[in-house]
Structures are given as structure tokens and as C-alpha cells.
Motif scaffolding. Structure first.
Motif, PDB file in Angstrom:
ATOM      1  N   GLN A  36       0.834  -1.200   0.000  1.00 23.69           N
ATOM      2  CA  GLN A  36       0.000   0.000   0.000  1.00 23.69           C
ATOM      3  C   GLN A  36       0.867   1.247   0.000  1.00 23.69           C
ATOM      4  O   GLN A  36       0.564   2.223  -0.687  1.00 23.69           O
ATOM      5  CB  GLN A  36      -0.950   0.008   1.203  1.00 23.69           C
ATOM      6  N   PHE A  37       1.960   1.214   0.743  1.00 28.51           N
ATOM      7  CA  PHE A  37       2.902   2.337   0.738  1.00 28.51           C
ATOM      8  C   PHE A  37       3.458   2.551  -0.669  1.00 28.51           C
ATOM      9  O   PHE A  37       3.529   3.686  -1.153  1.00 28.51           O
ATOM     10  CB  PHE A  37       4.035   2.071   1.738  1.00 28.51           C
ATOM     11  N   ASP A  38       3.845   1.455  -1.324  1.00 27.27           N
ATOM     12  CA  ASP A  38       4.383   1.550  -2.682  1.00 27.27           C
ATOM     13  C   ASP A  38       3.332   2.077  -3.660  1.00 27.27           C
ATOM     14  O   ASP A  38       3.641   2.894  -4.534  1.00 27.27           O
ATOM     15  CB  ASP A  38       4.896   0.186  -3.156  1.00 27.27           C
ATOM     16  N   ILE A  39       2.097   1.625  -3.525  1.00 29.21           N
ATOM     17  CA  ILE A  39       1.015   2.090  -4.399  1.00 29.21           C
ATOM     18  C   ILE A  39       0.789   3.584  -4.205  1.00 29.21           C
ATOM     19  O   ILE A  39       0.649   4.335  -5.183  1.00 29.21           O
ATOM     20  CB  ILE A  39      -0.281   1.294  -4.140  1.00 29.21           C
ATOM     21  N   ASP A  40       0.765   4.023  -2.958  1.00 31.85           N
ATOM     22  CA  ASP A  40       0.580   5.451  -2.680  1.00 31.85           C
ATOM     23  C   ASP A  40       1.698   6.275  -3.312  1.00 31.85           C
ATOM     24  O   ASP A  40       1.454   7.330  -3.908  1.00 31.85           O
ATOM     25  CB  ASP A  40       0.524   5.710  -1.177  1.00 31.85           C
ATOM     26  N   LYS A  41       2.918   5.792  -3.193  1.00 33.57           N
ATOM     27  CA  LYS A  41       4.067   6.489  -3.768  1.00 33.57           C
ATOM     28  C   LYS A  41       3.955   6.549  -5.297  1.00 33.57           C
ATOM     29  O   LYS A  41       4.204   7.593  -5.904  1.00 33.57           O
ATOM     30  CB  LYS A  41       5.349   5.762  -3.352  1.00 33.57           C
ATOM     31  N   MET A  42       3.556   5.447  -5.911  1.00 31.82           N
ATOM     32  CA  MET A  42       3.420   5.424  -7.368  1.00 31.82           C
ATOM     33  C   MET A  42       2.283   6.327  -7.839  1.00 31.82           C
ATOM     34  O   MET A  42       2.376   6.940  -8.908  1.00 31.82           O
ATOM     35  CB  MET A  42       3.214   3.990  -7.860  1.00 31.82           C
ATOM     36  N   VAL A  44       1.409   9.141  -6.455  1.00 35.48           N
ATOM     37  CA  VAL A  44       1.958  10.503  -6.416  1.00 35.48           C
ATOM     38  C   VAL A  44       2.836  10.733  -7.646  1.00 35.48           C
ATOM     39  O   VAL A  44       2.742  11.777  -8.305  1.00 35.48           O
ATOM     40  CB  VAL A  44       2.754  10.733  -5.107  1.00 35.48           C
ATOM     41  N   GLN A  45       3.668   9.758  -7.967  1.00 35.54           N
ATOM     42  CA  GLN A  45       4.539   9.886  -9.133  1.00 35.54           C
ATOM     43  C   GLN A  45       3.720   9.977 -10.421  1.00 35.54           C
ATOM     44  O   GLN A  45       4.051  10.757 -11.318  1.00 35.54           O
ATOM     45  CB  GLN A  45       5.508   8.707  -9.207  1.00 35.54           C
ATOM     46  N   LEU A  46       2.660   9.198 -10.509  1.00 36.71           N
ATOM     47  CA  LEU A  46       1.810   9.218 -11.698  1.00 36.71           C
ATOM     48  C   LEU A  46       1.131  10.576 -11.858  1.00 36.71           C
ATOM     49  O   LEU A  46       1.072  11.122 -12.967  1.00 36.71           O
ATOM     50  CB  LEU A  46       0.766   8.106 -11.620  1.00 36.71           C
ATOM     51  N   ARG A  47       0.641  11.132 -10.763  1.00 35.14           N
ATOM     52  CA  ARG A  47       0.028  12.463 -10.834  1.00 35.14           C
ATOM     53  C   ARG A  47       1.048  13.503 -11.288  1.00 35.14           C
ATOM     54  O   ARG A  47       0.739  14.375 -12.099  1.00 35.14           O
ATOM     55  CB  ARG A  47      -0.552  12.853  -9.472  1.00 35.14           C
ATOM     56  N   TYR A  48       2.256  13.397 -10.768  1.00 38.41           N
ATOM     57  CA  TYR A  48       3.319  14.325 -11.158  1.00 38.41           C
ATOM     58  C   TYR A  48       3.594  14.216 -12.657  1.00 38.41           C
ATOM     59  O   TYR A  48       3.679  15.232 -13.357  1.00 38.41           O
ATOM     60  CB  TYR A  48       4.586  14.031 -10.345  1.00 38.41           C
ATOM     61  N   MET A  49       3.724  12.988 -13.150  1.00 40.25           N
ATOM     62  CA  MET A  49       4.002  12.788 -14.576  1.00 40.25           C
ATOM     63  C   MET A  49       2.829  13.266 -15.436  1.00 40.25           C
ATOM     64  O   MET A  49       3.038  13.850 -16.502  1.00 40.25           O
ATOM     65  CB  MET A  49       4.299  11.313 -14.862  1.00 40.25           C
ATOM     66  N   ALA A  50       1.610  13.032 -14.995  1.00 38.58           N
ATOM     67  CA  ALA A  50       0.439  13.485 -15.751  1.00 38.58           C
ATOM     68  C   ALA A  50       0.430  15.005 -15.839  1.00 38.58           C
ATOM     69  O   ALA A  50       0.137  15.570 -16.904  1.00 38.58           O
ATOM     70  CB  ALA A  50      -0.839  12.970 -15.099  1.00 38.58           C
ATOM     71  N   ASN A  51       0.766  15.672 -14.750  1.00 40.14           N
ATOM     72  CA  ASN A  51       0.825  17.136 -14.769  1.00 40.14           C
ATOM     73  C   ASN A  51       1.945  17.628 -15.677  1.00 40.14           C
ATOM     74  O   ASN A  51       1.785  18.633 -16.369  1.00 40.14           O
ATOM     75  CB  ASN A  51       1.003  17.686 -13.355  1.00 40.14           C
TER      76      ASN A  51
END
Length: 73
Positions: A36-42, A44-51
């Protein structure tokens, strides 16, 4: 006494199985928390890349397929 010994052995086996299951449950719980920690981190990274992709401006340089061919001599 034979029956009592068999029952004691059976109880001991069940206690060992319960102990193993408790340990396994703890390990699975730890793995689930880590995932779950890894999913949460990914996420955040996905939102950053989408932006970043939204902010991406295409280049003003034409692609090679859009370029007009040079004049021939």
C-alpha cells in the motif's frame, strides 16, 4: 492412556498450526502495508508525470516527415 496421549498430540499439532498461521498472518499484513505504501508512492509519481505531460509544449521544429525536401541541383 493411549487415547489421552493421542488427544495431547492432536492438541499440540493444532497449537503448532495456529502459531504458524499467526506468524504467516503477520508476514502477510506487513507485506500488504508495504504494498500500500508503494502504491501510494506510485500514485503521487503518476500524478506528477500526468501534470508534466499536460504542461508539455510541442516543439516548434517540424518533424522530418513534415519538412519540405531540399531543391535538387
Amino acid at each position: 492412556m493411549q487415547i489421552q496421549q493421542m488427544l495431547e498430540n492432536r492438541i499440540e499439532e493444532l497449537e503448532m498450526k495456529i502459531a504458524f498461521q499467526e506468524q504467516l498472518l503477520d508476514e502477510l499484513n506487513h507485506a500488504l502495508v508495504q504494498q500500500q505504501f508503494d502504491i501510494d508512492k506510485m500514485q503521487v509519481q503518476l500524478r506528477y508525470m500526468a501534470n508534466k505531460l499536460k504542461d508539455f509544449q510541442p516543439s516548434n521544429i517540424a518533424s522530418q516527415s513534415e519538412e519540405t525536401p531540399p531543391p535538387h541541383y
